[in-house]
Design an enzyme around this catalytic site. Sequence first.
Site, PDB file in Angstrom:
ATOM      1  N   ASN A 140       8.605   8.118  -1.822  1.00 53.63           N
ATOM      2  CA  ASN A 140       9.526   7.291  -2.603  1.00 53.63           C
ATOM      3  C   ASN A 140      10.880   7.275  -1.912  1.00 53.63           C
ATOM      4  O   ASN A 140      11.723   8.135  -2.138  1.00 53.63           O
ATOM      5  CB  ASN A 140       9.656   7.853  -4.021  1.00 53.63           C
ATOM      6  CG  ASN A 140       8.302   8.224  -4.621  1.00 53.63           C
ATOM      7  OD1 ASN A 140       8.051   9.385  -4.925  1.00 53.63           O
ATOM      8  ND2 ASN A 140       7.416   7.247  -4.750  1.00 53.63           N
TER       9      ASN A 140
ATOM     10  N   ASN B 243       0.897   5.265  -0.310  1.00 56.83           N
ATOM     11  CA  ASN B 243       1.223   6.624  -0.721  1.00 56.83           C
ATOM     12  C   ASN B 243       2.265   6.556  -1.833  1.00 56.83           C
ATOM     13  O   ASN B 243       3.454   6.446  -1.576  1.00 56.83           O
ATOM     14  CB  ASN B 243       1.752   7.409   0.469  1.00 56.83           C
ATOM     15  CG  ASN B 243       1.917   8.876   0.150  1.00 56.83           C
ATOM     16  OD1 ASN B 243       2.107   9.250  -1.004  1.00 56.83           O
ATOM     17  ND2 ASN B 243       1.849   9.707   1.176  1.00 56.83           N
ATOM     18  N   ASP B 244       1.788   6.634  -3.061  1.00 58.10           N
ATOM     19  CA  ASP B 244       2.655   6.523  -4.237  1.00 58.10           C
ATOM     20  C   ASP B 244       3.781   7.542  -4.242  1.00 58.10           C
ATOM     21  O   ASP B 244       4.704   7.448  -5.038  1.00 58.10           O
ATOM     22  CB  ASP B 244       1.822   6.781  -5.506  1.00 58.10           C
ATOM     23  CG  ASP B 244       1.089   5.539  -5.969  1.00 58.10           C
ATOM     24  OD1 ASP B 244       1.493   4.436  -5.587  1.00 58.10           O
ATOM     25  OD2 ASP B 244       0.103   5.684  -6.720  1.00 58.10           O
ATOM     26  N   CYS B 245       3.653   8.544  -3.416  1.00 59.62           N
ATOM     27  CA  CYS B 245       4.592   9.663  -3.471  1.00 59.62           C
ATOM     28  C   CYS B 245       5.652   9.626  -2.388  1.00 59.62           C
ATOM     29  O   CYS B 245       6.506  10.503  -2.331  1.00 59.62           O
ATOM     30  CB  CYS B 245       3.823  10.968  -3.383  1.00 59.62           C
ATOM     31  SG  CYS B 245       2.753  11.197  -4.799  1.00 59.62           S
TER      32      CYS B 245
END
Length: 798
Positions: free
Chosen positions: A487, A483-485
């Site tokens: 963070n 999940n690149d998001c």
Amino acid sequence: MKQYGYFDDDVREFVITDPATPWPWINYLGSEDFFSLISNTAGGYCFCKDAKFRRILRYRYNGVPMDSGGRYYYIKDGDCVWNPGWKPCKTPLDRYECRHGMGYTRIIGEKDGLRAEAQFFVPRGSRCEVHRLRLTNTGAAGKCVQLYSFVEWCLWNASTDMENFQRNLSTGEVEIGDRILYHKTEYRERRDHYAFLGANRPFDGFDTDRDAFLGPYNGFDAPQQVLQGTSGHSVAHGWSPVAAQRFDLNLAPGATEELIFVLGYVENTPEAKFSAPGVINKAPAEAMLRAFDTTEKVDAAFAALRAYWDDLLGRFSLRSSVPELDRTVNIWNQYQCMVTFFMSRSASYFESGIGRGMGFRDSNQDLAGIVHLIPERARQRILDIAATQFPDGGCYHQYQPLTKRGNHDIGGGFGDDPLWLIFGTVAYIKETGDFGILEERVPFDNQAGTEVPLLEHLKISFSRVAGNLGPHGLPLIGRADWNDCLNLNCFSDNPDESFQTTENKTEGSRAESLMIAGLFVAEGKDFAELLARPEVAAPEAEVAWVQEAVGRMESAVKAHGWDGEWFLRAYDYYGRKIGSSENEESKIFIESQGWCGIARIGAVEGLCDKALDAASKYLECEHGLVLNAPAFTSYIKDYGEISSYPQGYKENGGIFCHNNPWIIIAEAMAGRAEDAWRHYCKISPAFAKDQSLRKVEPYVFCQMVAGAEAARPGEGKNSWLTGTAAWTWKTVSEFILGIKPQYDGLLVEPCIPVRIGTYRVRRRFRDAEYDLTVRLTGRGGSFRIPYRPGFQALEIEL
Ligand code: GLC
Ligand code: GLC
């Protein structure tokens, strides 16, 4: 409920009957290194090898109206000017039909007794689009019409083409023949390539300067030359070079004229660049045009393209009682897997072709969709990807397809990345039996002299994650996991920072990921199995090392990753839980339920079943399973981009279709056929009823469908290029239909509702071909087919 088209499965086409689709519905042409995007109104562009650096046609992503620019044919019939694909003139047509097929698109427009049939495809082995245009006078009187071709050239680098006008508007150069118009900007200096638009007969007029053709204040919908029935015979010097040819045609009643156009790309060797000072060497372009300048030649090239797809799609085909399933399996899902493999995430109507390169994790996952189709290319891709790994096991998050070099702007540091190399390689070897790939010597970061066998890359991938654990013994997340998001080390309050590359705090971070933990266990088990194979014969101690690390991870998940009803998602920088009933928002996330479920962590204790029940209870909505619930309602600096999206969209409560298959596979592994099937049908476009609501193409999976908490639940976005393609393929072929490639053969282990009855799968596997009839009796279980070359028909009751 307005419908815009239908499936024509016999010819493997989707037929669009109304050009004003809610969003351009596109297709892809090309299967080697020349690719095109073409919409249902012939909009789009093409490129060779790299969508950013070798862009052939200019395209405005954000144009108004949308989808402006493409390969446009204009017909001037008396005072009426129209296009077979309706756009850009939008003159109402008497009939319109667009058929998107496997690597080709056909558009038919009819107006006032004139029928125009346009066929677009990229022939195998060629770097061009062929456009065959057939005009038929269906009326009773003779017709004198003018046909214009039109394309606008991109000055090669699609990014600077849209930015660097102080230079661009002075560099454009063309050459003009009697059938071919050439685009040769920058050829005088470092480029050894040019593009051209040719026709199989001499034109009656031409333009190569956009303003001269359109008129400086006109759009594509009102080209001045076409309205006048003239040509400007303009020669572009700078500004915006185009190619527009005019043909004056006389059509007797019932007569047909066929014109063939070739939109091509040529590379010359440095010695052969010029035929005279300043004059480009046109021989290759002329040869390319000659290769397709008759009906017979085009027919033959088209037949070869068809044969190519017939052969590919013949490698796995299904006959069942569910037409939507057959259509997805036999045609569109495999096709989308091929396109996604070719494009990665670079060029679509949602990806500009100038942004992302090839993703490390994305490209590995894409392999799962194509290893059975194009194993040789999968092999090369694995070696290319592995060569972007660092010696410490980390890897570049992306690399450029043209150079195959890692992308420095993004760098590495995504905690899950290394494990996907194991995933991709295992999928490849199970399909092909090619253990030899493990001995291929692959460098680190493309540095000559650093080569080690691919197997070593896999080992350091595994040990990279195994040795990078946080306080709970769970994998550190780094910049983000899948999940690149999410963070967790970013902490950005500056809108000019990228969520993906910013790490404002990492020192002392305790951010850990349960998704990576599940992935690590699943891939670790696969890796141990691979190492123990006789073909690999790794030392026992090595196998044991992997198994122990897996065992420790399972214990860590059970001790620190279980929330009571589901698996936690993560621990944040400070060691606080994410995805827990203790949280105010986003109490549960999908990724960890999927991956811990696939890894079967705590299955014996009932954890997997509980987690899957929770997924259905809290994440499932009408259109699929959302990523997290309830969605974040405000920006949370500690979590990053995930909370930047409005509720119900993308990674914040959207149905991120990519991860639905993880749940479906986990359901299948738990033997829960009804749940698996229901989730599968919800995200599969072939089962979607409402084309208007869905908005994007009804024949391909989306990356994201708006979730229950969105303003417009069910609206799809980011169609075509998504890991969903490969994952749904893996899900349906291996887990629902249950045809699982193994090192020694196939394992048939379906998980599909018994009411589906009997189905038949034709499966090519290495040098074997199986005709499997599976009769569902409700008994369950599995059936092993040892690999043996040749044909075998089997009836299996399960
Ligand atoms: C996009 C990216 C992929 C990422 C996913 C979830 O699909 O291409 O790498 O895993 O989003 O953020
Ligand atoms: C954004 C998107 C995500 C994608 C990423 C790629 O974060 O939400 O889906 O993977 O950009 O850089």
